[in-house]
Design an enzyme around this catalytic site. Sequence first.
Site, PDB file in Angstrom:
ATOM      1  N   ASP A   1       0.813  -1.223   0.000  1.00 16.83           N
ATOM      2  CA  ASP A   1       0.000   0.000   0.000  1.00 16.83           C
ATOM      3  C   ASP A   1       0.846   1.272   0.000  1.00 16.83           C
ATOM      4  O   ASP A   1       0.445   2.297   0.554  1.00 16.83           O
ATOM      5  CB  ASP A   1      -0.965   0.016   1.201  1.00 16.83           C
ATOM      6  CG  ASP A   1      -1.849  -1.209   1.218  1.00 16.83           C
ATOM      7  OD1 ASP A   1      -2.179  -1.714   0.126  1.00 16.83           O
ATOM      8  OD2 ASP A   1      -2.223  -1.659   2.317  1.00 16.83           O
TER       9      ASP A   1
ATOM     10  N   HIS B   1      -4.699  -1.770  -5.727  1.00 18.79           N
ATOM     11  CA  HIS B   1      -3.903  -0.653  -6.236  1.00 18.79           C
ATOM     12  C   HIS B   1      -4.846   0.468  -6.656  1.00 18.79           C
ATOM     13  O   HIS B   1      -5.642   0.301  -7.577  1.00 18.79           O
ATOM     14  CB  HIS B   1      -3.014  -1.116  -7.403  1.00 18.79           C
ATOM     15  CG  HIS B   1      -1.972  -2.104  -6.990  1.00 18.79           C
ATOM     16  ND1 HIS B   1      -1.049  -2.634  -7.847  1.00 18.79           N
ATOM     17  CD2 HIS B   1      -1.687  -2.641  -5.771  1.00 18.79           C
ATOM     18  CE1 HIS B   1      -0.255  -3.454  -7.181  1.00 18.79           C
ATOM     19  NE2 HIS B   1      -0.632  -3.489  -5.928  1.00 18.79           N
TER      20      HIS B   1
ATOM     21  N   GLN C   1       2.013  -6.104  -3.213  1.00 21.11           N
ATOM     22  CA  GLN C   1       2.449  -6.208  -1.815  1.00 21.11           C
ATOM     23  C   GLN C   1       3.711  -5.354  -1.613  1.00 21.11           C
ATOM     24  O   GLN C   1       3.887  -4.383  -2.311  1.00 21.11           O
ATOM     25  CB  GLN C   1       2.688  -7.677  -1.403  1.00 21.11           C
ATOM     26  CG  GLN C   1       1.418  -8.518  -1.291  1.00 21.11           C
ATOM     27  CD  GLN C   1       0.817  -8.914  -2.621  1.00 21.11           C
ATOM     28  OE1 GLN C   1       1.468  -9.533  -3.446  1.00 21.11           O
ATOM     29  NE2 GLN C   1      -0.434  -8.556  -2.848  1.00 21.11           N
TER      30      GLN C   1
ATOM     31  N   LYS D   1       1.713   2.159  -5.096  1.00 21.67           N
ATOM     32  CA  LYS D   1       2.234   1.610  -6.363  1.00 21.67           C
ATOM     33  C   LYS D   1       1.282   1.913  -7.523  1.00 21.67           C
ATOM     34  O   LYS D   1       1.711   2.329  -8.600  1.00 21.67           O
ATOM     35  CB  LYS D   1       2.438   0.084  -6.237  1.00 21.67           C
ATOM     36  CG  LYS D   1       3.446  -0.302  -5.163  1.00 21.67           C
ATOM     37  CD  LYS D   1       3.555  -1.799  -5.000  1.00 21.67           C
ATOM     38  CE  LYS D   1       2.340  -2.438  -4.363  1.00 21.67           C
ATOM     39  NZ  LYS D   1       2.124  -2.087  -2.937  1.00 21.67           N
ATOM     40  N   GLY D   2      -0.021   1.688  -7.292  1.00 28.22           N
ATOM     41  CA  GLY D   2      -1.012   1.890  -8.350  1.00 28.22           C
ATOM     42  C   GLY D   2      -0.960   3.306  -8.885  1.00 28.22           C
ATOM     43  O   GLY D   2      -0.888   3.536 -10.104  1.00 28.22           O
TER      44      GLY D   2
HETATM   45  P1  GDP Z   1      -0.778   0.283  -3.505  1.00 27.94           P
HETATM   46  O1  GDP Z   1      -1.346  -1.016  -3.040  1.00 27.94           O
HETATM   47  O2  GDP Z   1       0.686   0.387  -3.264  1.00 27.94           O
HETATM   48  O3  GDP Z   1      -1.149   0.618  -4.911  1.00 27.94           O
HETATM   49  O4  GDP Z   1      -1.441   1.399  -2.573  1.00 27.94           O
HETATM   50  P2  GDP Z   1      -2.992   1.517  -2.185  1.00 27.94           P
HETATM   51  O5  GDP Z   1      -3.741   2.023  -3.341  1.00 27.94           O
HETATM   52  O6  GDP Z   1      -3.479   0.272  -1.542  1.00 27.94           O
HETATM   53  O7  GDP Z   1      -2.916   2.568  -1.017  1.00 27.94           O
HETATM   54  C1  GDP Z   1      -2.424   3.849  -1.204  1.00 27.94           C
HETATM   55  C2  GDP Z   1      -3.533   4.845  -0.838  1.00 27.94           C
HETATM   56  O8  GDP Z   1      -2.979   6.131  -0.710  1.00 27.94           O
HETATM   57  C3  GDP Z   1      -4.596   4.957  -1.896  1.00 27.94           C
HETATM   58  O9  GDP Z   1      -5.808   5.286  -1.285  1.00 27.94           O
HETATM   59  C4  GDP Z   1      -4.098   6.114  -2.757  1.00 27.94           C
HETATM   60  O10 GDP Z   1      -5.160   6.801  -3.444  1.00 27.94           O
HETATM   61  C5  GDP Z   1      -3.495   6.999  -1.721  1.00 27.94           C
HETATM   62  N1  GDP Z   1      -2.342   7.795  -2.132  1.00 27.94           N
HETATM   63  C6  GDP Z   1      -1.355   7.489  -3.014  1.00 27.94           C
HETATM   64  N2  GDP Z   1      -0.419   8.459  -3.017  1.00 27.94           N
HETATM   65  C7  GDP Z   1      -0.839   9.390  -2.136  1.00 27.94           C
HETATM   66  C8  GDP Z   1      -0.285  10.617  -1.662  1.00 27.94           C
HETATM   67  O11 GDP Z   1       0.788  11.060  -2.056  1.00 27.94           O
HETATM   68  N3  GDP Z   1      -1.007  11.299  -0.706  1.00 27.94           N
HETATM   69  C9  GDP Z   1      -2.187  10.833  -0.221  1.00 27.94           C
HETATM   70  N4  GDP Z   1      -2.811  11.564   0.705  1.00 27.94           N
HETATM   71  N5  GDP Z   1      -2.723   9.692  -0.649  1.00 27.94           N
HETATM   72  C10 GDP Z   1      -2.048   8.967  -1.563  1.00 27.94           C
HETATM   73  P1  IMO Z   2      -0.848  -4.240  -2.222  1.00 25.01           P
HETATM   74  O1  IMO Z   2      -0.399  -4.777  -3.549  1.00 25.01           O
HETATM   75  C1  IMO Z   2      -0.983  -4.627   2.091  1.00 25.01           C
HETATM   76  C2  IMO Z   2      -0.986  -8.681   3.735  1.00 25.01           C
HETATM   77  C3  IMO Z   2      -2.262  -9.160   4.409  1.00 25.01           C
HETATM   78  C4  IMO Z   2      -1.668 -10.146   5.395  1.00 25.01           C
HETATM   79  C5  IMO Z   2      -0.519 -10.770   4.619  1.00 25.01           C
HETATM   80  C6  IMO Z   2      -0.867 -12.080   3.922  1.00 25.01           C
HETATM   81  O2  IMO Z   2      -2.156  -3.537  -2.280  1.00 25.01           O
HETATM   82  O3  IMO Z   2       0.235  -3.442  -1.586  1.00 25.01           O
HETATM   83  P2  IMO Z   2      -2.414 -12.856   1.923  1.00 25.01           P
HETATM   84  O4  IMO Z   2      -3.771 -12.406   1.475  1.00 25.01           O
HETATM   85  O5  IMO Z   2      -1.356 -12.659   0.909  1.00 25.01           O
HETATM   86  O6  IMO Z   2      -2.442 -14.237   2.495  1.00 25.01           O
HETATM   87  O7  IMO Z   2      -2.047 -11.906   3.170  1.00 25.01           O
HETATM   88  O8  IMO Z   2      -0.146  -9.813   3.640  1.00 25.01           O
HETATM   89  N1  IMO Z   2      -1.196  -8.189   2.347  1.00 25.01           N
HETATM   90  C7  IMO Z   2      -1.144  -6.904   2.017  1.00 25.01           C
HETATM   91  N2  IMO Z   2      -0.999  -5.794   2.768  1.00 25.01           N
HETATM   92  N3  IMO Z   2      -1.075  -4.518   0.762  1.00 25.01           N
HETATM   93  C8  IMO Z   2      -1.193  -5.608  -0.014  1.00 25.01           C
HETATM   94  O9  IMO Z   2      -1.131  -5.571  -1.367  1.00 25.01           O
HETATM   95  C9  IMO Z   2      -1.280  -6.876   0.608  1.00 25.01           C
HETATM   96  N4  IMO Z   2      -1.440  -8.152   0.160  1.00 25.01           N
HETATM   97  C10 IMO Z   2      -1.370  -8.941   1.239  1.00 25.01           C
HETATM   98  O10 IMO Z   2      -2.912  -8.100   5.049  1.00 25.01           O
HETATM   99  O11 IMO Z   2      -1.114  -9.470   6.493  1.00 25.01           O
HETATM  100 MG    MG Z   3      -2.869  -1.699  -1.789  1.00 25.74          MG
END
Ligand code: GDP
Ligand code: IMO
Ligand code: MG
Length: 421
Positions: free
Chosen positions: A13, A41, A222, A16-17
């Site tokens: 999180d 993402h 991840q 990356k997306g």
């Molecule tokens: P990913 O799994 O790495 O793609 O990340 P996620 O999408 O799960 O989580 C990142 C969250 O932070 C999402 O809700 C994005 O919209 C948000 N986000 C990404 N970059 C920024 C930033 O620079 N500032 C803020 N406030 N939010 C961000």
């Molecule tokens: P993105 O790509 C954050 C965490 C789960 C759990 C552990 C194992 O959005 O960054 P699993 O479902 O793989 O058996 O879970 O890994 N986990 C993540 N945490 N972002 C993710 O993906 C995750 N994918 C799995 O919360 O602790």
């Molecule tokens: Mg994520």
Amino acid sequence: MKIDVLLGLQWGDEGKGKIVDVLTPKYEIIARFQGGPNAGHTLEFNNIKHVLHTIPSGIFHEDKMNIIGNGVVIDPVILMNEIIEAEKVGANLRSNLYISRKAQLIMPSHRMLDKAYEEQKADNKIGSTLKGIGPAYTDKTARIAIRIGDIFLDDFILKYNSTKTHHNKIFKGYEFDGNNDDYEQKWFKAIEFLKEFQFIDSEKFINEALNEKRSILAEGAQGTLLDIDFGSYPFVTSSNTTSSGVCTGLGVSPHKIGAVLGICKAYCTRVGSGPFPTELHDEDGQTLRDNGNEYGSTTGRPRRCGWLDMVALKYSIMLNGVTKLIITKADVLSGFDTIKVAVGYKINGEVIDYMPYEMTDKLEPIYEELPGWKSDITNCKKIEDLPVELRNYIKYLEVQTGVKVKYLSVGPDRTQTIKIK
Ligand code: GDP
Ligand code: IMO
Ligand code: MG
């Protein structure tokens, strides 16, 4: 031509997306190399927020190829729903999405096995997303899984039933009700839906593209600290999230890896269980969660929040061979008087500055403090617009890690991205 890699340096999180979406105009092909629908993402543009689980994050750009690589595990129901949602906002998946025949299928029974295994763990639950990831990769390694390319084979149902029978024996042993008939019905419908899409031998496709000098970005899911080998085992996911995963997850040689873009939040978060030395249980932690809207994109669970962990970050940079850093969510730190960064841990009276074999909750972080800033930075467009304290924070990160920061993200929208170097 070499393949560039973008991957997370923390517990997932990191944004990356969003960043893949921002960088897609520079590339012709975006390819996911591991993980499955445990990923969420998030992308934001034109006031639309979109969450992708399996589809690469370049899909909203016209004429860009998006490949789901062989290292990915696919749940057809989730992929179908993602496709339908993305088509609603105009993405052209029929021509821009390519699926590796060698990607593994997550079966309905894998989801139930995930539940069964978690229930067995009592107080030691991993906090899995319960999408069937672990059991699907287990079967891949056990050589009893089915691949998405198998859906076109005459004996597909035979293969499916053979693996399902094996799962039913496990359910019996666990005295667990593994029935998932409703999902199974949807699953087979989704398989029919997916047959219309483009299936490729992605390893051949990608290597030919590289030979033709076409630019490719590999998208990780991840984060490094969830890597099956190097993460905080056993609180990890079941794939190699690190740059080495690109070689096996897409079929490219290590010689063909180019830039490794490591993405990290300006602080840390973690969803699910497992050690998190810099986790904050106080008001500061809640402020990070509120300001950063730290709730899981896939499960909606509140994310655990804490200060940046430099020890863990250096470890991640080493494992991946990171060539450039991307720092996200800097805006979330606006308002703090001081910002802390863990530069070592205390354990059993000893001070260490490396990741110990056992990453436990007993590690007590040793912090350095830097001055914070008060101003809103979400509208800043260039480095000169940023408060001096933030510019110093970036410099501090560069000095500590020895890696330059290439981009800074100051908000969730595509446009809220500042090029630093
Ligand atoms: P990913 O799994 O790495 O793609 O990340 P996620 O999408 O799960 O989580 C990142 C969250 O932070 C999402 O809700 C994005 O919209 C948000 N986000 C990404 N970059 C920024 C930033 O620079 N500032 C803020 N406030 N939010 C961000
Ligand atoms: P993105 O790509 C954050 C965490 C789960 C759990 C552990 C194992 O959005 O960054 P699993 O479902 O793989 O058996 O879970 O890994 N986990 C993540 N945490 N972002 C993710 O993906 C995750 N994918 C799995 O919360 O602790
Ligand atoms: Mg994520």
